[in-house]
Enzyme design. Structure first.
Site, mmCIF file in Angstrom:
data_model
loop_
_atom_site.group_PDB
_atom_site.id
_atom_site.type_symbol
_atom_site.label_atom_id
_atom_site.label_comp_id
_atom_site.label_asym_id
_atom_site.label_seq_id
_atom_site.Cartn_x
_atom_site.Cartn_y
_atom_site.Cartn_z
ATOM 1 N N CYS A 125 -3.510 -0.513 5.571
ATOM 2 C CA CYS A 125 -4.932 -0.552 5.251
ATOM 3 C C CYS A 125 -5.478 -1.978 5.365
ATOM 4 O O CYS A 125 -5.006 -2.761 6.194
ATOM 5 C CB CYS A 125 -5.192 0.055 3.868
ATOM 6 S SG CYS A 125 -6.951 0.392 3.576
ATOM 7 N N ASP A 194 -5.153 -0.909 -5.621
ATOM 8 C CA ASP A 194 -6.417 -0.487 -6.244
ATOM 9 C C ASP A 194 -6.239 -0.439 -7.756
ATOM 10 O O ASP A 194 -7.147 -0.800 -8.508
ATOM 11 C CB ASP A 194 -6.860 0.861 -5.689
ATOM 12 C CG ASP A 194 -7.380 0.693 -4.259
ATOM 13 O OD1 ASP A 194 -6.550 0.676 -3.331
ATOM 14 O OD2 ASP A 194 -8.602 0.520 -4.085
#
Ligand code: RI2
Length: 308
Positions: A125, A194
């Site tokens: 990512c 996250d």
């Protein structure tokens, strides 16, 4: 940007990345305080509370946003008058934004020490913390290769490869399903976060757990780059992290598949602590088992006094 446009930009992923959305949330509350023209404390507190909820509703998974927003509103309702409330929101927001940017910088310096000449690194990512580590190591003169995943469906891997290539790093783009094949050439993985739970599990972009599984199988070191405001106080009380599911159109366009086909689009997944060699934070490199202790030291006891 005001609160409503910030929340919309976070929801639509115009502003994305766990650190950036936290800073954007803090910045929207700063804007609210600076442009507030009301005259009484109760109205301001009501507006601040509504703003907090709007921001927290924009994306559910990254606890960085929750920690950022709560760091800004902390203590405000205990102030004696409106002027002190506005001043506290402003100073809290500015402190959070500055500390957050400084944390990413510290992680780059600490993480770069783990990189050596000749390393072959996989990243997944687009994480500003992980990319920061790679760019810092390169700036220090280390020479290594990076394989970066495409990261379907949003393809944030394209941002990563362009950032790394612009910095001069030897980078190769791969599709997500090539990770296990490529793992045999790699010796390290660096990913972002996250949310990190109190027991050291990592919640990150969907596919991270598959990268970790392939790394474990190949005995490749797996590093997480995470500012401590990505540590989740709520998980200490047994709360499960909500995994965001996004629009099915992100996976297949309308009409592309037959109407009876169901589409499932979870955008994060959970990697157990046992698959993680170390977490690189601004407070130093820690084992997943130390998350609780570092979380209490970094976020402070007040972060554990749960407010909704
Ligand atoms: P930084 C991103 O989520 C990715 O999952 C990335 O690993 C994580 O945030 C951390 O990013 P998304 O917003 O804070 O692309 O390190 O869904 O930039």
């Amino acid at each position: 940007m005001d609160v409503a446009s910030t929340a919309e930009a976070i929801r639509s992923m115009e502003i994305r990345g766990a650190g950036r959305i936290a800073r954007a949330g803090a910045s929207a509350l700063l804007d609210l305080a600076q442009s507030y023209h009301g005259e009484d404390e109760a109205s301001f507190l009501a507006e601040l509370d509504a703003a907090k909820r709007t921001l927290l509703d924009s994306r559910p998974t990254a606890v960085s946003l929750w920690n950022g927003v709560h760091a800004v509103v902390r203590g405000v309702k205990d102030q004696p008058d409106l002027a002190s409330m506005l001043a506290l929101v402003e100073s809290n927001a500015q402190r959070f934004i500055t500390r957050s940017e400084e944390a990413v910088r510290q992680i780059s310096l600490i993480g770069a020490k783990r990189i050596q000449d000749g390393d072959v690194i996989i990243t997944h990512c687009n994480s500003s913390a992980a990319v920061g580590v790679l760019k810092e190591a390169y700036a220090q003169g280390k020479r290594f290769k990076v394989y970066a995943t495409e990261s379907r469906p949003w393809r944030q891997g394209i941002i990563t490869v362009n950032e790394l290539a612009e910095a001069g790093i030897d980078v190769t783009l791969i599709i997500d399903s090539a990770v296990r094949s490529v793992m045999k050439y790699a010796n390290k993985v660096f990913v972002g976060a996250d949310t990190v739970t109190s027991h050291g599990a990592l919640i990150n972009k969907v596919g991270t757990s598959q990268v970790a599984l392939a790394a474990k199988e190949a005995r490749v070191q797996f590093y997480v780059c995470a500012e401590t405001y990505k540590f989740s106080p709520m998980t200490l009380f047994g709360d499960m992290v909500t995994i965001e599911e996004r629009d099915t159109e992100e996976v297949a366009k309308d009409g592309e598949v037959r109407p009876e086909v169901k589409i499932f689009n979870p955008v994060f997944d959970s990697t157990p602590a046992a698959y993680i060699d170390a977490i690189i934070t601004e407070a130093g490199m820690i084992s997943p088992g130390s998350v609780y202790q570092v979380m209490v030291e970094s976020l402070g006891e007040e972060a554990f006094r749960m407010e909704d």
